[in-house]
Design a protein around this motif. Structure first.
Motif, PDB file in Angstrom:
ATOM      1  N   HIS A 132       0.821  -1.246   0.123  1.00 37.07           N
ATOM      2  CA  HIS A 132      -0.034  -0.021   0.066  1.00 37.07           C
ATOM      3  C   HIS A 132       0.909   1.431  -0.028  1.00 37.07           C
ATOM      4  N   TYR A 133       2.007   1.317   0.046  1.00 37.99           N
ATOM      5  CA  TYR A 133       2.992   2.460  -0.116  1.00 37.99           C
ATOM      6  C   TYR A 133       2.819   3.423  -1.137  1.00 37.99           C
ATOM      7  N   SER A 134       2.525   2.839  -2.308  1.00 36.62           N
ATOM      8  CA  SER A 134       2.137   4.007  -3.321  1.00 36.62           C
ATOM      9  C   SER A 134       0.879   4.702  -2.897  1.00 36.62           C
ATOM     10  N   LYS A 135      -0.176   3.847  -2.567  1.00 40.13           N
ATOM     11  CA  LYS A 135      -1.585   4.657  -2.241  1.00 40.13           C
ATOM     12  C   LYS A 135      -1.293   5.494  -1.284  1.00 40.13           C
ATOM     13  N   ILE A 136      -0.448   5.050  -0.059  1.00 38.04           N
ATOM     14  CA  ILE A 136      -0.311   6.048   1.114  1.00 38.04           C
ATOM     15  C   ILE A 136       0.430   7.383   0.537  1.00 38.04           C
ATOM     16  N   ALA A 137       1.465   7.044  -0.153  1.00 37.54           N
ATOM     17  CA  ALA A 137       2.164   8.266  -0.573  1.00 37.54           C
ATOM     18  C   ALA A 137       1.320   9.386  -1.493  1.00 37.54           C
ATOM     19  N   SER A 138       0.336   8.794  -2.065  1.00 42.57           N
ATOM     20  CA  SER A 138      -0.586   9.641  -2.868  1.00 42.57           C
ATOM     21  C   SER A 138      -1.502  10.256  -1.713  1.00 42.57           C
ATOM     22  N   LEU A 139      -2.127   9.549  -0.948  1.00 42.26           N
ATOM     23  CA  LEU A 139      -2.936  10.074  -0.103  1.00 42.26           C
ATOM     24  C   LEU A 139      -2.180  11.250   1.015  1.00 42.26           C
ATOM     25  N   LEU A 140      -0.983  11.010   1.337  1.00 40.67           N
ATOM     26  CA  LEU A 140      -0.239  11.560   2.067  1.00 40.67           C
ATOM     27  C   LEU A 140      -0.083  13.286   1.221  1.00 40.67           C
ATOM     28  N   GLU A 141       0.138  13.124   0.062  1.00 39.40           N
ATOM     29  CA  GLU A 141       0.178  14.425  -0.856  1.00 39.40           C
ATOM     30  C   GLU A 141      -1.114  15.151  -0.829  1.00 39.40           C
ATOM     31  N   VAL A 142      -2.330  14.305  -1.127  1.00 37.10           N
ATOM     32  CA  VAL A 142      -3.585  14.799  -1.430  1.00 37.10           C
ATOM     33  C   VAL A 142      -4.037  15.614  -0.303  1.00 37.10           C
ATOM     34  N   GLN A 143      -3.808  14.947   1.034  1.00 37.80           N
ATOM     35  CA  GLN A 143      -4.412  15.492   2.262  1.00 37.80           C
ATOM     36  C   GLN A 143      -3.473  16.722   2.590  1.00 37.80           C
ATOM     37  N   GLY A 144      -2.315  16.861   2.503  1.00 33.25           N
ATOM     38  CA  GLY A 144      -1.441  17.946   2.736  1.00 33.25           C
ATOM     39  C   GLY A 144      -1.856  18.980   1.781  1.00 33.25           C
ATOM     40  N   GLN A 145      -2.046  18.720   0.369  1.00 32.44           N
ATOM     41  CA  GLN A 145      -2.177  19.974  -0.352  1.00 32.44           C
ATOM     42  C   GLN A 145      -3.746  20.545  -0.182  1.00 32.44           C
ATOM     43  N   LEU A 146      -4.475  19.646   0.293  1.00 36.20           N
ATOM     44  CA  LEU A 146      -6.015  20.096   0.417  1.00 36.20           C
ATOM     45  C   LEU A 146      -5.696  21.109   1.448  1.00 36.20           C
ATOM     46  N   ALA A 147      -5.133  20.606   2.678  1.00 36.64           N
ATOM     47  CA  ALA A 147      -4.842  21.561   3.720  1.00 36.64           C
ATOM     48  C   ALA A 147      -4.263  22.993   3.308  1.00 36.64           C
ATOM     49  N   SER A 148      -3.404  22.826   2.376  1.00 34.09           N
ATOM     50  CA  SER A 148      -2.549  24.059   1.733  1.00 34.09           C
ATOM     51  C   SER A 148      -3.588  24.885   1.122  1.00 34.09           C
ATOM     52  N   ALA A 149      -4.562  24.357   0.114  1.00 28.06           N
ATOM     53  CA  ALA A 149      -5.445  24.956  -0.438  1.00 28.06           C
ATOM     54  C   ALA A 149      -6.581  25.749   0.287  1.00 28.06           C
TER      55      ALA A 149
ATOM     56  N   VAL B  82      -2.928  18.593  -5.701  1.00 30.98           N
ATOM     57  CA  VAL B  82      -4.026  17.516  -5.393  1.00 30.98           C
ATOM     58  C   VAL B  82      -4.324  16.758  -6.569  1.00 30.98           C
ATOM     59  N   LEU B  83      -4.350  17.307  -7.643  1.00 28.52           N
ATOM     60  CA  LEU B  83      -4.677  16.600  -9.014  1.00 28.52           C
ATOM     61  C   LEU B  83      -3.341  15.593  -9.148  1.00 28.52           C
ATOM     62  N   ALA B  84      -2.177  16.068  -8.755  1.00 26.15           N
ATOM     63  CA  ALA B  84      -0.982  15.049  -8.880  1.00 26.15           C
ATOM     64  C   ALA B  84      -1.086  14.093  -8.052  1.00 26.15           C
ATOM     65  N   GLY B  85      -1.622  14.172  -6.720  1.00 29.17           N
ATOM     66  CA  GLY B  85      -1.793  12.960  -5.695  1.00 29.17           C
ATOM     67  C   GLY B  85      -2.740  12.182  -6.296  1.00 29.17           C
ATOM     68  N   LEU B  86      -3.887  12.664  -6.948  1.00 23.42           N
ATOM     69  CA  LEU B  86      -4.973  11.762  -7.342  1.00 23.42           C
ATOM     70  C   LEU B  86      -4.523  11.003  -8.534  1.00 23.42           C
ATOM     71  N   ALA B  87      -3.918  11.668  -9.482  1.00 22.62           N
ATOM     72  CA  ALA B  87      -3.667  11.069 -11.034  1.00 22.62           C
ATOM     73  C   ALA B  87      -2.373  10.811 -11.270  1.00 22.62           C
ATOM     74  N   ILE B  88      -1.253  11.089 -10.594  1.00 26.06           N
ATOM     75  CA  ILE B  88       0.195  10.907 -10.963  1.00 26.06           C
ATOM     76  C   ILE B  88       0.647   9.440 -11.393  1.00 26.06           C
ATOM     77  N   GLN B  89       0.078   8.464 -10.689  1.00 30.23           N
ATOM     78  CA  GLN B  89       0.273   7.125 -10.941  1.00 30.23           C
ATOM     79  C   GLN B  89      -0.325   6.865 -12.257  1.00 30.23           C
ATOM     80  N   ARG B  90      -1.323   7.208 -12.591  1.00 31.31           N
ATOM     81  CA  ARG B  90      -1.911   6.994 -13.683  1.00 31.31           C
ATOM     82  C   ARG B  90      -1.657   7.762 -15.004  1.00 31.31           C
ATOM     83  N   ILE B  91      -1.213   8.896 -14.700  1.00 30.93           N
ATOM     84  CA  ILE B  91      -0.718   9.857 -15.834  1.00 30.93           C
ATOM     85  C   ILE B  91       0.439   9.088 -16.513  1.00 30.93           C
TER      86      ILE B  91
END
Length: 422
Positions: free
Chosen positions: A130-147, A278-287
């Motif tokens: 689950h490391y890749s999933k968690i890495a994305s979640l960490l970035e998404v929540q951090g950047q949602l906080a920044s937004a 946030v977009l990167a956190g959600l989609a970077i693995q797919r992109i």
């Protein structure tokens, strides 16, 4: 996922405190930019960064030695008390530069310990698959906080926006009081969090120097992990300097005459940056599904180089906001891929110290840039843009070196995967 509830609580606590931290880290540089004291703040920021050079290794040692939940609780209690005290001083004696920069310094130094502990804790309670999933979640929540922080800053700090919503613009002591209260809330959430550790950590004794040497010896034996950890910070280094040091000056020098206030231009850019992240956190693995992880990082680094080129070439609020969105995407994209790689190849026993050593290299680069950008040349009308040319050269060199050592860096991850299967 065995620790799903604990992961959610940890992310929630980090999100809550991250919003108020973000408002403070926007408000303080803006306070100095609007009072015409950017050079003074630049010097203070350089000294704050210099202290980090000595503090970060100790922080990494603390993270690897102590129970990470208890460490979080102590850190949040300290920050709540310290910011409450600075807020009270601001209300009772009036705001001054030292109170403002004191809150900025505490928050900045807090990042060194907070995020080392946060990432090590996440690695400790997450299964490898689950490391890749968690890495994305960490970035998404951090950047949602920044937004959210950027949006709140736009409303709270800009007199016109505040008046539109029917209240007076906030002063820094009020921002610091809000920040302190969120640390209290985060402390309560973590206090009631229960988890199962998924890694084996041996108790370490000995002096601070002996414990630090363990981390350094690990990286000496893994030169390509060290190279990757240092060079993949390049985008983050430039973005951190841009947001906290150069962006307020750039807005004031080159953009504020377009009809919008510096506060609203700067705060909206923070929101857009976070949206991109946030977009990167959600989609970077797919992109980058068809790319190797290192090819994706090199490409994102080169795209960031072009983003700084756009700001150098075009003095436009629209271009600045577009670049802010793209900087969020490229920086967060690199971070997601980088964190996933380090979780996979670095043992949890030394992850705090390894990351602190990467942080030292980060700090040394930033100190060099800060010393350069504190020269009067960069604070004269319009000349802050030449810093972007320097960033372009730095990013190009980093991408070139990563490309030169492509095979050994990718091979380390493959070896770690084979070892895990065995």
């Amino acid at each position: 996922m065995r620790n799903k509830s604990a992961i959610r609580l940890l992310l929630g606590a980090n999100f809550i405190s991250g919003v108020a931290q973000g408002i403070s880290m926007i408000a303080v540089p803006l306070y100095f930019a609007e009072s015409g004291q950017s050079a003074w703040f630049g010097l203070a920021y350089t000294l704050i960064t210099l202290v980090t050079l000595f503090w970060a290794p100790y922080a990494g040692s603390l993270v690897d030695k102590h129970d990470r939940k208890k460490l979080f609780l102590v850190l949040m209690a300290f920050m709540a008390l310290a910011l409450a005290a600075l807020s009270a001083l601001g209300f009772s004696q009036g705001l001054n530069n030292y109170i403002a920069v004191g809150a900025f310094a505490l928050t900045f130094w807090n990042y060194s310990l907070h995020y080392l502990c946060f990432y090590a804790f996440m690695q400790e309670i997450t299964e490898r698959e689950h490391y890749s999933k968690i890495a994305s979640l960490l970035e998404v929540q951090g950047q949602l906080a920044s937004a959210l922080a950027g949006g709140a800053a736009a409303v709270l700090l800009d007199p016109e926006m505040a008046d539109y919503w029917g209240f007076e613009a906030w002063e820094l002591p009020q921002i610091f009081a809000l920040d302190a209260s969120t640390y209290v809330l985060g402390l309560l959430i973590i206090f009631f969090m229960k988890f199962e550790s998924l890694t084996l950590r041996e108790a370490e004794k000995g002096s601070l120097w002996q414990r630090l040497k363990i981390g350094w010896d690990y990286l000496k034996g893994e030169p390509y992990v060290f190279l990757f950890g240092v060079l993949t910070h390049a985008v983050f280094i430039t973005v951190l300097l841009h947001v906290f040091e150069l962006s307020p000056t750039y807005v004031k020098q080159c953009l504020a005459g377009e009809g919008d206030s510096a506060a609203s231009i700067f705060a909206i850019s923070e929101v857009l940056y976070s949206v991109g992240a946030v977009l990167a956190g959600l989609a970077i693995q797919r992109i980058f599904k068809g790319f190797s992880f290192l090819s994706a990082i090199i490409l994102l680094t080169l795209i960031t180089l072009l983003e700084y080129g756009a700001m150098f070439s075009f003095y436009s609020v629209g271009v600045f906001w577009a670049v802010s969105l793209l900087l969020g995407l490229t920086n967060a994209g690199v971070r997601v891929i980088r964190v996933s790689y380090l979780f996979e190849v670095v043992p949890n026993q030394v992850i705090g110290r390894a990351n602190s050593i990467f942080g030292i290299s980060n700090t040394l680069f930033r100190l060099g840039f800060l010393a350069l950008f504190s020269l009067p040349f960069f604070h004269e009308k319009g000349q802050v843009v030449f810093s972007f040319l320097i960033f372009m050269g730095f990013l190009g060199l980093s991408a070139g070196i990563l490309g030169a050592y492509y095979g050994p860096i990718v091979g380390k991850r493959e070896a770690a995967e084979e070892e895990e299967e065995e």
